[in-house]
Design a protein around this motif. Structure first.
Motif, mmCIF file in Angstrom:
data_model
loop_
_atom_site.group_PDB
_atom_site.id
_atom_site.type_symbol
_atom_site.label_atom_id
_atom_site.label_comp_id
_atom_site.label_asym_id
_atom_site.label_seq_id
_atom_site.Cartn_x
_atom_site.Cartn_y
_atom_site.Cartn_z
ATOM 1 N N GLN A 12 0.836 -1.205 0.000
ATOM 2 C CA GLN A 12 0.000 0.000 0.000
ATOM 3 C C GLN A 12 0.872 1.257 0.000
ATOM 4 O OE1 GLN A 12 -2.754 0.206 3.286
ATOM 5 N NE2 GLN A 12 -2.960 2.417 3.109
ATOM 6 N N LEU A 13 1.921 1.259 0.811
ATOM 7 C CA LEU A 13 2.803 2.421 0.887
ATOM 8 C C LEU A 13 3.608 2.601 -0.394
ATOM 9 C CD1 LEU A 13 4.004 1.956 4.576
ATOM 10 C CD2 LEU A 13 2.459 3.712 3.708
ATOM 11 N N LEU A 14 3.994 1.503 -1.039
ATOM 12 C CA LEU A 14 4.661 1.616 -2.339
ATOM 13 C C LEU A 14 3.738 2.273 -3.353
ATOM 14 C CD1 LEU A 14 6.532 -1.820 -2.721
ATOM 15 C CD2 LEU A 14 7.565 0.429 -2.350
ATOM 16 N N GLY A 15 2.468 1.911 -3.303
ATOM 17 C CA GLY A 15 1.500 2.505 -4.219
ATOM 18 C C GLY A 15 1.296 3.988 -3.982
ATOM 19 N N GLU A 16 1.593 4.454 -2.764
ATOM 20 C CA GLU A 16 1.466 5.873 -2.458
ATOM 21 C C GLU A 16 2.698 6.665 -2.860
ATOM 22 O OE1 GLU A 16 0.555 6.104 1.666
ATOM 23 O OE2 GLU A 16 -1.406 5.121 1.472
ATOM 24 N N GLY A 17 3.710 5.991 -3.401
ATOM 25 C CA GLY A 17 4.870 6.690 -3.932
ATOM 26 C C GLY A 17 6.106 6.647 -3.069
ATOM 27 N N LEU A 18 6.103 5.929 -1.942
ATOM 28 C CA LEU A 18 7.286 5.857 -1.095
ATOM 29 C C LEU A 18 8.335 4.953 -1.731
ATOM 30 C CD1 LEU A 18 5.115 6.955 0.923
ATOM 31 C CD2 LEU A 18 6.359 5.728 2.722
ATOM 32 N N ASP A 19 9.614 5.252 -1.471
ATOM 33 C CA ASP A 19 10.666 4.367 -1.958
ATOM 34 C C ASP A 19 10.660 3.097 -1.118
ATOM 35 O OD1 ASP A 19 13.024 4.417 0.165
ATOM 36 O OD2 ASP A 19 12.193 6.450 0.048
ATOM 37 N N PRO A 20 11.213 1.988 -1.644
ATOM 38 C CA PRO A 20 11.097 0.690 -0.964
ATOM 39 C C PRO A 20 11.604 0.677 0.472
ATOM 40 C CG PRO A 20 11.822 0.366 -3.209
ATOM 41 C CD PRO A 20 11.824 1.850 -2.982
ATOM 42 N N GLU A 21 12.750 1.289 0.727
ATOM 43 C CA GLU A 21 13.282 1.263 2.093
ATOM 44 C C GLU A 21 12.365 1.990 3.058
ATOM 45 O OE1 GLU A 21 17.026 3.083 4.580
ATOM 46 O OE2 GLU A 21 17.398 2.362 2.535
ATOM 47 N N GLU A 22 11.870 3.161 2.635
ATOM 48 C CA GLU A 22 10.966 3.914 3.497
ATOM 49 C C GLU A 22 9.644 3.172 3.686
ATOM 50 O OE1 GLU A 22 9.725 6.939 5.998
ATOM 51 O OE2 GLU A 22 11.713 6.501 5.179
ATOM 52 N N ALA A 23 9.158 2.541 2.615
ATOM 53 C CA ALA A 23 7.897 1.798 2.715
ATOM 54 C C ALA A 23 8.029 0.640 3.695
ATOM 55 C CB ALA A 23 7.482 1.287 1.339
ATOM 56 N N VAL A 24 9.158 -0.056 3.675
ATOM 57 C CA VAL A 24 9.375 -1.150 4.627
ATOM 58 C C VAL A 24 9.398 -0.612 6.055
ATOM 59 C CG1 VAL A 24 11.005 -2.899 5.421
ATOM 60 C CG2 VAL A 24 10.589 -2.621 2.988
ATOM 61 N N GLY A 25 10.115 0.497 6.254
ATOM 62 C CA GLY A 25 10.188 1.083 7.585
ATOM 63 C C GLY A 25 8.828 1.494 8.107
ATOM 64 N N ARG A 26 8.044 2.168 7.256
ATOM 65 C CA ARG A 26 6.710 2.600 7.683
ATOM 66 C C ARG A 26 5.798 1.392 7.932
ATOM 67 N NH1 ARG A 26 4.942 7.955 5.696
ATOM 68 N NH2 ARG A 26 6.842 9.221 5.595
ATOM 69 N N ALA A 27 5.887 0.369 7.092
ATOM 70 C CA ALA A 27 5.028 -0.812 7.249
ATOM 71 C C ALA A 27 5.295 -1.511 8.574
ATOM 72 C CB ALA A 27 5.236 -1.773 6.083
ATOM 73 N N VAL A 28 6.581 -1.696 8.895
ATOM 74 C CA VAL A 28 6.923 -2.351 10.155
ATOM 75 C C VAL A 28 6.635 -1.425 11.329
ATOM 76 C CG1 VAL A 28 8.796 -3.391 11.493
ATOM 77 C CG2 VAL A 28 8.630 -3.817 9.040
ATOM 78 N N GLY A 29 6.812 -0.113 11.138
ATOM 79 C CA GLY A 29 6.549 0.838 12.208
ATOM 80 C C GLY A 29 5.080 0.955 12.568
ATOM 81 N N THR A 30 4.182 0.619 11.646
ATOM 82 C CA THR A 30 2.738 0.687 11.928
ATOM 83 C C THR A 30 2.147 -0.717 12.042
ATOM 84 O OG1 THR A 30 2.365 0.929 9.530
ATOM 85 C CG2 THR A 30 2.427 2.944 10.849
#
Length: 753
Positions: A253-271
């Motif tokens: 979902q975060l990748l689809g919102e335009g985040l780069d892969p590393e940031e998307a992984v961080g946000r996914a695990v952080g939430t």
């Protein structure tokens, strides 16, 4: 917590090669150790502190020759013939001699000497006493035992081998493989990507493999029943897939919102990772709390399963981010033209279902509660016992031996009671044994009482009581109580000690001990989990609603399980060939497991509601949005768990079959009826009051930030939560008070439509 998990995930992405290598080395090391040392599981169940166990311990000490496993060879003459013929006696004599020569056998008794021949002469029992316990009998001895009586079979005599010497292990089979295959298919459909599905399944398999290898190695340190690893495998595989699914779904979902892969992984695990941690923690609490029951084999089962769940959480938080880092942008959602874009989930079935439920919230709550209440009705007739030969699958030698003994001698011969008399002297023991024999012989449902057998010193006497009914029948269970009531005055008057044991007595004592421990267990599990959920959701009504929903789930599950396995309704559809009481420890074990799994779905769904509510949505909008965004993932997770548990329904072992069925049905009810239907309806009825928390309690409780608010503030302020100097990623925002006008009009219209 969200910030710490965010940093951990980004570190695992940047050092993904090292993370993968460490996990590979760990799995390889455990695999090598297992190949070298193996495991030691046992089918034996001990219940210290009970009268039946005390009697069993005394038998091992006072009658060492009879302390090992006991086999029973059953012979049946052809129609119109008897075993008392010269040919029959020669065949039986040869079998007795052959059984006595089996390695590890202390002796075998001739039925014509002991009198274990049926009245019509067609059936005979040859007891075979082993020196070792059932789990210590070597495969060579067991194979030699199974071959005893081949000469008799050549003469047309039917021969079966029974007793507690059977040490066949419960193993995985095609049913479990089919469950994993269905889970893989669900992942592919959910993600629309073989890469995402494959990584999710791979991490789950690595997690359960690591947990199982470690568990099997610890079996050298603790007494472990053969059922414990199967339970750990069930739960480890199911939650491992679910936890990885939840994080990977948020990452896409975060990748689809335009985040780069590393940031998307961080946000996914952080939430989503926060939800995984607390969901896993509730499961671990529920399973570990089995230790309060005070029954060692249940404690080991609970801790073993809790360990595999903890490993699944660790894998989802470390190995999965590393693998997602390798995937890069390949998991970004694409439209039909193949272009990357964020899917509009607000127009999906999840949002439509949420709007339907919340608009008809009162009717949904009433219908759901009444329906589950009706399903729970058969639970009032629940009977508990330890499994015996009658519950074994048709076609197995254990079941065939049980049926043949019942046919020739009556079902009571399959579950004889043992009465142990402890005296201060041989004279006292003999006198009390005589009084006890006369008292017990006059009881209802008693076929015979064997003459007392003295110990080596003579101060302990052993009596065998043959009941009229089988070991799991209500009449035999009542007979245990009647015998104890009849001998208590005699023992008190003579100053002796008398104890009753046997499979039925053990089952009665287990049920009594579990019944006494159940309120304490429920208090510990529900109390700790309630506090944990208050801490997570910062609400009193949300945890209360979650707990009440669980009671609906467990009631319906018990009711349907009783209807299928005890009453026999639709039992043929899942291969239940012998209906009867549920295994004694199933209810308390089921409560612990289902409670943990129910809180999984509660955290997955309500954490998204909490996140949207904290970020400015109204209570109604947050409810619809939480279900709308989470329905796809929770539905997939529920189907996966149902598939994995259903695979164990195909097991021939009654305990595993009933446990797999109950867990699969429980997840079906909880994930789809309670969490995705009743819960949003109740949340809609409660409105803003659902999130009420007294101010004094709000100040006292530490903030765990499961919704990622602190992480969002850091990123919105331009400060990387990892403190590495990188710029804030897009998508950060600020906190809005609930009900403020900060949500896009289009999304609000879709949610409220």
């Amino acid at each position: 917590m969200s910030t710490a998990l965010y940093r951990l995930a980004r570190a695992c992405v940047r050092r993904r090669g090292l993370v993968v290598i460490l996990w590979v080395v760990l799995v390889a090391g455990l695999g090598g150790a297992f190949a070298s040392f193996g495991s030691t599981t046992s089918p034996a169940i001990t219940i210290p502190g009970t009268e039946s166990q005390r009697a069993l311990d005394a038998l091992q000490q006072e009658f060492p020759a009879a302390s090992g496993a006991r086999g029973t060879i059953i012979f049946k003459a052809p129609e119109g013939q008897t075993l008392a013929s010269p040919e029959g006696k020669r065949a039986i004599g040869a079998a007795v001699k052959e059984a006595s020569e089996v390695p590890g056998v202390v002796g075998a008794a001739d039925p014509f000497t002991t009198g274990t021949v049926s009245r019509d002469g067609r059936y005979a029992l040859v007891p075979v006493q082993f020196q070792q316990t059932a789990d210590q009998v070597s495969p060579e001895s067991l194979e030699a035992y199974q071959q005893v009586g081949e000469v008799a079979e050549q003469q047309g005599i039917h021969v079966e081998h029974g007793g507690d010497v059977d040490q066949s292990d419960v193993a995985t089979g095609p049913g479990e493989v089919a469950g994993v295959a269905v889970a893989m298919l669900v992942l592919v459909i959910t993600f629309g990507s073989l890469v995402a599905a494959g990584m999710t399944m791979l991490t789950a398999l690595i997690g359960v493999g690591t947990g199982m290898l470690g568990l099997m190695l610890t079996s050298h340190l603790f007494d472990m029943t053969s059922t414990a690893p199967i339970l750990a495998l069930m739960l480890g595989l199911a939650v491992g897939i679910d936890y990885s699914l939840f994080i990977t779904s948020r990452h896409k979902q975060l990748l689809g919102e335009g985040l780069d892969p590393e940031e998307a992984v961080g946000r996914a695990v952080g939430t989503a990772g926060c939800a995984v941690v607390f969901a896993g923690l509730t499961v671990v609490i529920a399973l570990s709390a089995l230790s309060v029951v005070g029954i060692p084999f249940l404690t080991v089962m609970g801790l073993a399963a809790a360990g595999t769940v903890a490993v699944a959480v660790l894998v989802a938080l470390t190995l999965l981010p590393a693998l997602l880092g390798y995937a890069g942008t390949r998991l970004t959602p694409k439209n039909k033209a193949g272009r990357h874009e964020a899917p509009d989930a607000r127009a999906g079935l999840g949002f439509a279902w949420a709007r339907f439920v919340t608009k008809r919230r009162l009717a949904v709550v009433l219908l759901g509660v009444i329906g589950l209440g009706v399903l729970a009705l058969p639970a009032a007739d629940m009977r508990l016992a330890l499994p015996d030969g009658s519950s074994a699958a048709q076609g197995t030698e254990k079941r065939a031996a049980y049926d043949l003994i019942s046919e020739g001698f009556g079902p009571g011969y399959n579950g004889q009671l043992a009465l142990v008399v402890f005296g201060d002297s041989p004279q006292q023991a003999e006198q009390v044994a005589g009084d006890v024999t006369r008292a017990v012989s006059g009881l209802d449902h008693v076929v015979a009482v064997a003459p007392p057998q003295p110990s080596r010193d003579g101060d302990v006497m052993l009596l065998s009581i043959v009941p009229q009914e089988g070991p799991t029948s209500p009449e035999t269970a009542q007979l245990v109580h009647d015998v104890r009531a009849a001998v208590a005055p005699i023992a008190k008057a003579d100053g002796a000690d008398v104890a009753v044991t046997g499979s039925t007595a053990v089952g009665v004592d287990v049920s009594q001990k579990l019944g006494d421990a159940l309120p304490v267990y429920l208090g510990v599990v529900i109390g700790l989990s309630f506090l944990l959920l208050v801490l997570v959701f910062r609400s009193l009504l949300v945890p209360l609603k979650a707990t009440l929903g669980f009671l609906l789930t467990v009631g319906a599950t018990f009711g349907v399980t009783v209807a299928v396995f005890q009453w026999g309704w639709l039992s043929g559809l899942i291969g239940v060939t012998g209906v009867g009481p549920l295994v004694s420890f199933l209810p308390i074990l089921l409560i612990g497991i289902l409670f943990g799994l129910a809180m999984d779905y509660e955290v997955f769904l309500v954490s998204r509601m909490r996140e949207d509510y904290v970020h400015g949505a109204s209570a109604q909008q947050a409810t619809v949005s939480g279900v709308g965004h989470g329905a796809r993932v929770v539905t997939a997770a529920g189907i996966i768990m149902i598939s994995v548990f259903s695979g164990f329904v195909l097991s021939e072992d009654t305990i595993i079959k009933s446990m797999g069925f109950a867990l699969a049905f429980g997840v079906l009810v909880d994930a789809f009826v309670v969490r995705q239907t009743i819960v949003p309806a109740v949340m809609s009825l409660l409105g803003d009051s659902a999130w009420w928390l007294p101010r004094w309690l709000d100040r006292v409780l530490p903030r765990v930030d499961i919704e990622g608010e602190s992480l969002r503030r850091r990123l919105a302020g331009g400060s990387d939560a990892a403190s590495d100097g990188s710029a804030a990623a897009p998508g950060g925002g600020t906190t809005r008070r609930p009900g403020t006008d900060g949500e896009p009009d289009q999304e609000r219209e879709l949610i409220e439509a």
